[in-house]
Design an enzyme around this catalytic site. Sequence first.
Site, short mmCIF file in Angstrom:
data_model
loop_
_atom_site.label_atom_id
_atom_site.label_comp_id
_atom_site.label_asym_id
_atom_site.label_seq_id
_atom_site.Cartn_x
_atom_site.Cartn_y
_atom_site.Cartn_z
CG ASP A 80 -21.55 -22.68 -160.30
OD1 ASP A 80 -21.54 -23.75 -159.65
OD2 ASP A 80 -21.11 -21.62 -159.84
CG ASN A 132 -19.90 -23.16 -156.20
OD1 ASN A 132 -19.55 -22.93 -157.35
ND2 ASN A 132 -20.54 -22.27 -155.47
CG HIS A 133 -24.32 -22.58 -157.51
ND1 HIS A 133 -25.37 -21.93 -156.90
CD2 HIS A 133 -23.25 -21.76 -157.43
CE1 HIS A 133 -24.94 -20.74 -156.48
NE2 HIS A 133 -23.66 -20.62 -156.80
CG HIS A 145 -17.07 -24.62 -160.95
ND1 HIS A 145 -17.84 -23.94 -161.87
CD2 HIS A 145 -17.31 -24.02 -159.75
CE1 HIS A 145 -18.52 -22.97 -161.25
NE2 HIS A 145 -18.21 -23.01 -159.97
CG HIS A 175 -15.83 -20.63 -158.42
ND1 HIS A 175 -17.08 -20.93 -157.91
CD2 HIS A 175 -15.00 -20.56 -157.33
CE1 HIS A 175 -17.00 -21.04 -156.60
NE2 HIS A 175 -15.75 -20.82 -156.23
#
Length: 618
Positions: free
Chosen positions: A197, A229-230, A288, A385
């Site tokens: 991220d 996830n980003h 993450h 996260h």
Amino acid sequence: MLSQKKKKSSSRESSLSEDKVKNLLLEKDAKINSMQAEIAKLTNMLNNSSASSHVTSKTKRHHPLTAFGTTITEETSGMSQVRSRMGRHASISTANVLNALPDESEDQLAVRIVEMFKDPNKHLKYLKSEQFAMDILTMASRVRPVLEDEPRCIFLQSPCYVFGDIHGNLEDLHFFSDNIWRLGMSLTAGNFLFLGDYVDRGLSCLEVVAYLFAMKLLLPHKVFLLRGNHETRDVNGWEEHYGERSYIHQCRERFGEEVGYRVWEETNQVFDRIPLSAVIDQDIFCVHGGIPRAVSHESRIQDILSVPKVAGINPPYEHETEEYQQVASDCIWSDPASDEQEANGVDPNSGFGESLRGGGAICFGHKAVTNFLQQHGYSYIMRAHEAHAEGVAVSKGARVFTVFSTSKDHNQGSQAMAGCILVDFEKMKVINRSPAYKNKFVHRRDSVSLAGMTEAEIMQRAQLGLVTAADDVSDEEDYEDYEVRDEKGNILNDEYMDASEMVEDSRSSEGGRRKSSVDVMETHDPDWRGGRSSSEGSYGVAGVGSTFNEPRSKSHARRLSGVGECEEDEEEEEDAVNENWESGNWRGGGAKEGKEGKEGKKKSKSAAKKLGKMIFGK
């Protein structure tokens, strides 16, 4: 024709089985190295404690000779380093030896990016130039093969600094560089592990990406990046949700439509190759989001190692199977289950349940954590996260650590801290940035240092994230533009907002997978056995973390007294995985339409619709 098909099939099966053998060898090698290090340590302790022993037998370690030294000078912008060749006044024989050593030439582009990072205010023109865009593209092409050569699970040795979400926050990243690697990462002992991220939410995403790419190029065996996830197109291309704080918006705004889009896509191709997890000292699993569900009879580490070396995840490439897309997605999206989820939403057999994020994301409970740690012989899980005002939080019987390394843009208030963890052989130490710590390059809007600047100059710095809101403007107010309200005007929590948008997407989007830009058979590294070894050990958690510039008030001092306890009954604000990770629809465009998935998509739509009913009563 039939015989040719059989040959291709048998060739592919042979290659896949070969990859599995290499994955097993990689994990076994890491365990052997860890045991050897433990034996050597115990032998040294025994020899040192023996009063009658005059000669101690220590493990020999090779130290290659270097011909260069580093001279440190302190300047107003920080520490400055000058490399120079040693032995200029040495004897002829010594000089000949030093001159025969290979020239340790550094990547000059990466060095230039690091200089920019030290004082971004001196490089404003460069940061908004096409040259900066071209430099990012060049670094992306160089760092891609470096990351692709790494296994999807990296095995590391301590000491190691572990960092959580950064989210384009240059100010907090500067804090860590000013205090943890003040002399530079190359002159700081230990490894550096970033849990993902890096983009979205903050206004300095491009500077953060450029800096981390540069450090990976300069120190490929010391700096390690994991994927969050980003680092997927579905999320960092979601301009409708994040607005000017989205990564794709910042690329286009900074460099124009065509060049900006190219920078966004090329850096995403780097993200596609970033490893998913790491193991420190064969004892601490780092990721993450969280632990993945099993998809084979092998260990979960083997499942992660079997994920393709190039994976889009959200959306997937054509060569990604549903099973290993699930493994990758679990690694970047999952969360620890709250108390309520433990009681009502977690499967008592597996320990997993549906996440409030929706879209097929999962949560993991006590049983899942216990099973995972016991299966691999690990003691702890370190993940990111989720935002926490304390910087670092613990949960699941103090076995799961959540590290968050940005104090901005997550509704945590003006007293939020940014944290990291130092894994130092048999100890873990928490390091936090106090809200009282002052950064010398990022200034508040009402700072005296900006008094002599014009409004245009201030706005230029604000667009790069170098000027922040005044003291009387809270983090919540600064983030108000990115909140969504229901029909009655109530602010919806981000997790519910994202889930509701997924419900709408599930009704209208057509699924598809991105066409592979790589050969599926070449997405596995031919040889991963050259990885770093690990030293095994159990860890004691430091009772009190280090906090820089602690505030004077007693009440706030209590907040900084160590590791924050995770309030598991409150789901943290974070962006949710939209249902497109199942359907393969790419918000950023360019996805190739294909067949919809099967059971996974149906379950995802069903879960999103149920969540929509829970939220909106529809």
